[in-house]
Design a protein around this motif. Structure first.
Motif, mmCIF file in Angstrom:
data_model
loop_
_atom_site.group_PDB
_atom_site.id
_atom_site.type_symbol
_atom_site.label_atom_id
_atom_site.label_comp_id
_atom_site.label_asym_id
_atom_site.label_seq_id
_atom_site.Cartn_x
_atom_site.Cartn_y
_atom_site.Cartn_z
ATOM 1 N N ALA A 182 4.961 7.928 -5.380
ATOM 2 C CA ALA A 182 4.576 6.520 -5.287
ATOM 3 C C ALA A 182 4.283 5.957 -6.674
ATOM 4 O O ALA A 182 4.710 4.848 -7.008
ATOM 5 C CB ALA A 182 3.362 6.365 -4.378
ATOM 6 N N ILE A 183 3.589 6.732 -7.511
ATOM 7 C CA ILE A 183 3.276 6.273 -8.876
ATOM 8 C C ILE A 183 4.581 6.026 -9.635
ATOM 9 O O ILE A 183 4.764 4.997 -10.283
ATOM 10 C CB ILE A 183 2.418 7.314 -9.646
ATOM 11 N N HIS A 221 6.441 4.113 -0.269
ATOM 12 C CA HIS A 221 7.377 3.743 -1.320
ATOM 13 C C HIS A 221 8.821 3.719 -0.839
ATOM 14 O O HIS A 221 9.684 3.198 -1.502
ATOM 15 C CB HIS A 221 7.220 4.657 -2.533
ATOM 16 N N GLU A 222 9.091 4.292 0.351
ATOM 17 C CA GLU A 222 10.480 4.331 0.822
ATOM 18 C C GLU A 222 10.992 2.914 1.075
ATOM 19 O O GLU A 222 12.041 2.526 0.573
ATOM 20 C CB GLU A 222 10.609 5.179 2.091
ATOM 21 N N ALA A 223 10.209 2.146 1.854
ATOM 22 C CA ALA A 223 10.619 0.777 2.173
ATOM 23 C C ALA A 223 10.680 -0.066 0.904
ATOM 24 O O ALA A 223 11.606 -0.849 0.690
ATOM 25 C CB ALA A 223 9.645 0.155 3.164
ATOM 26 N N GLU A 274 16.060 12.424 -0.744
ATOM 27 C CA GLU A 274 16.552 11.070 -0.502
ATOM 28 C C GLU A 274 15.772 10.065 -1.332
ATOM 29 O O GLU A 274 16.317 9.081 -1.819
ATOM 30 C CB GLU A 274 16.352 10.710 0.969
ATOM 31 N N SER A 275 14.478 10.341 -1.457
ATOM 32 C CA SER A 275 13.629 9.432 -2.203
ATOM 33 C C SER A 275 14.072 9.354 -3.677
ATOM 34 O O SER A 275 14.072 8.282 -4.286
ATOM 35 C CB SER A 275 12.190 9.913 -2.083
ATOM 36 N N VAL A 289 0.851 -1.189 0.000
ATOM 37 C CA VAL A 289 0.000 0.000 0.000
ATOM 38 C C VAL A 289 0.887 1.239 0.000
ATOM 39 O O VAL A 289 1.804 1.350 0.796
ATOM 40 C CB VAL A 289 -0.924 -0.002 1.239
ATOM 41 N N MET A 290 0.605 2.159 -0.937
ATOM 42 C CA MET A 290 1.405 3.384 -1.010
ATOM 43 C C MET A 290 0.489 4.598 -1.088
ATOM 44 O O MET A 290 -0.687 4.468 -1.367
ATOM 45 C CB MET A 290 2.276 3.376 -2.272
#
Ligand code: GDP
Length: 471
Positions: free
Chosen positions: A163-164, A129-131, A411-412, A77-78
């Motif tokens: 996230a997309i 989305h980070e993990a 960072e992302s 789930v994002m």
């Protein structure tokens, strides 16, 4: 020298190619496998590892079609912060599990499974989305389907877009859950409209994306969301062979005071059984117990099942592979190989593409791909850059913009670049300190520009292979 003899070229030619690959070597020097692969492919050869040199877990993964059986889809789930990811995950776990088994005795092990009319879905319990991208950067792809949560009273936000982009870069299926429809200010149509800009077009508007309106608070629409997930999974035909020795991935691991090293494994293929000898990253051991997300002891766990395992001698890392083998000796040997492999992977991770040397793949005849992540100070400059980039044409090179957006380099962005072997281009923006630190750790090339012309010129040169390296 040995390479030169094998492929019948002069030693000096091999040394020249090595210099091109930024390695100075003498004719007696031993080279690592990945460098050998790159050099011989420079000469048009396709390198293959000999069986005894290759590691077992890299051996042919070809399965007999008849052995493949449908497996539950794995879902992450994002979405933007506060749009309801955690609430949705909790609600699904509570309503779908508590009703059937021991009331509400669920435990957080990093993933859980629910069952809807006899069919299972596995949810990864760490939203965002980070993990997801951190796992990908370590070479682990765990997700089949991403459920993108967007709050109906808010709209598409920066992290929604991120996230997309992260999900698309990973090549996974995206479904949309428009959440908080119980709220008075909910405008689901507006969300659907906004998402069309990112290529997510609802089926009722002629597109291919599944949209479901839900309330994680009241539970409305959740049954439909789960049914749609199963429908999509059926369409995608996710399969695995349940009848071999297990392979899996570490989602979480810790040292438990009473139980010793504990790891949550997501079984990817085969069936993991109590008593199996395993190697998990650099750890090894024999499975003493398998415990599921409801605290229940299992005898075995098949594909897509998340389970806690007990019985290994050390705490592995998230993203490590689990491999079941036939004997204790093999498990120990494999753990040693895994440790070496990890070191090699870490070295490779430092060798990320740079703008002056971005060649992807090892075969010369392959089309090269320059993957970019683009950040600019304004929408206007971003569009100008994208238009100019679209005009750059070079035979056998494609430019793939993995993500583009306004704002500083985060960072992302660096994690996405690391997971996708991409280069980051900034226009009138700078990386944050943390992004800069991460980029140097991950070996990511970040280039920043103040003049669009310079940016475009560098990329034109890069695709022609003419850009000098930056030091
Ligand atoms: P996350 O950051 O995406 O994990 O969001 P959370 O799950 O923490 O939710 C953020 C806030 O929104 C919390 O206060 C939730 O109670 C609330 N919330 C989540 N889903 C819904 C919903 O469907 N309806 C309403 N009214 N509130 C919700």
């Amino acid at each position: 020298r040995e390479i030169a003899q094998k492929i019948n070229v002069k030693e000096s030619e091999v040394i020249k190619k090595l210099i091109k690959l930024k390695t100075l070597a003498t004719i007696n020097q031993a080279l690592n496998i990945s460098l050998i692969e790159r050099v011989v492919s420079e000469f048009g050869y396709e390198p293959k590892l000999k069986e005894e040199e290759s590691l077992t877990f890299e051996e042919s993964e070809i399965e007999n079609e008849a052995d493949l059986k449908p497996r539950p889809p794995i879902v992450t789930v994002m979405g933007h912060v506060d749009h309801g990811k955690t609430t949705l995950l909790d609600k699904i776990q509570k309503t779908k599990i508590a009703s059937k088994e021991f009331r509400g005795i669920t435990q957080k092990i990093g993933a859980y499974q629910v069952e809807i009319s006899g069919k299972k879905i596995t949810f990864i319990d760490t939203p965002g989305h980070e993990a997801f991208t951190a796992m990908r950067a370590r070479g682990a792809n765990v997700t089949d389907i991403v459920i993108l949560v967007v709050a109906a009273d808010d709209g598409v936000k920066p992290q929604t877009i991120e996230a997309i982009q992260h999900a698309k870069a990973a090549g996974v299926q995206i479904m949309v859950a428009i959440n908080k429809i119980d709220k008075p200010g909910a405008q689901p149509e507006k969300i659907m409209q906004q998402l069309t800009e990112y290529g997510l077009i609802p089926e009722e508007w002629g597109g291919k994306t599944i949209f479901v309106k839900v309330s994680a608070k009241t539970g409305e629409g959740i049954d439909e969301l789960l049914e749609m997930t199963l429908l999509l999974a059926e369409l995608m035909e996710y399969k695995a062979n349940p009848k071999t020795l297990a392979r899996g991935l570490v989602l979480e691991a810790k040292l438990d005071k009473n139980r010793g090293p504990v790891a949550t494994i997501l079984v990817q293929k085969g069936t993991l059984k109590v008593g199996d000898f395993v190697c998990v990253g650099a750890a090894s051991g024999r499975i003493r117990a398998l415990i599921n997300d409801r605290g229940k002891r299992l005898k075995e766990a098949g594909p897509s099942t998340p389970v806690e395992i007990l019985g290994i001698n050390m705490v592995p890392e998230a993203g490590d592979n689990l491999i079941a083998v036939k004997s204790d000796k093999e498990a120990k040997l494999m753990a040693e190989k895994m440790l070496n492999k990890k070191k090699e992977l870490q070295m490779q991770r430092m060798k990320k593409p740079t703008l002056s040397c971005f060649v992807q793949g090892t075969n010369l005849s392959e089309v090269k791909e320059l993957r970019l992540i683009l950040k600019a100070d304004s929408q206007g400059s971003l569009e100008a850059i994208l238009t100019s980039l679209a005009k750059i044409k070079e035979e056998n090179v494609t430019i793939n913009i993995l993500s583009s957006g306004t704002g500083g380099i985060s960072e992302s962005d660096v994690m996405l670049a690391s997971a996708s072997q991409a280069i980051i281009i900034g226009f009138n923006v700078r990386p944050s300190n943390t992004a800069l630190k991460l980029a140097s750790e991950e070996g990511i090339d970040i280039r920043t520009y103040r003049v669009i012309y310079d940016l475009i010129e560098d990329i034109s040169k890069a695709v022609k292979g003419l850009l000098p390296p930056k030091y």
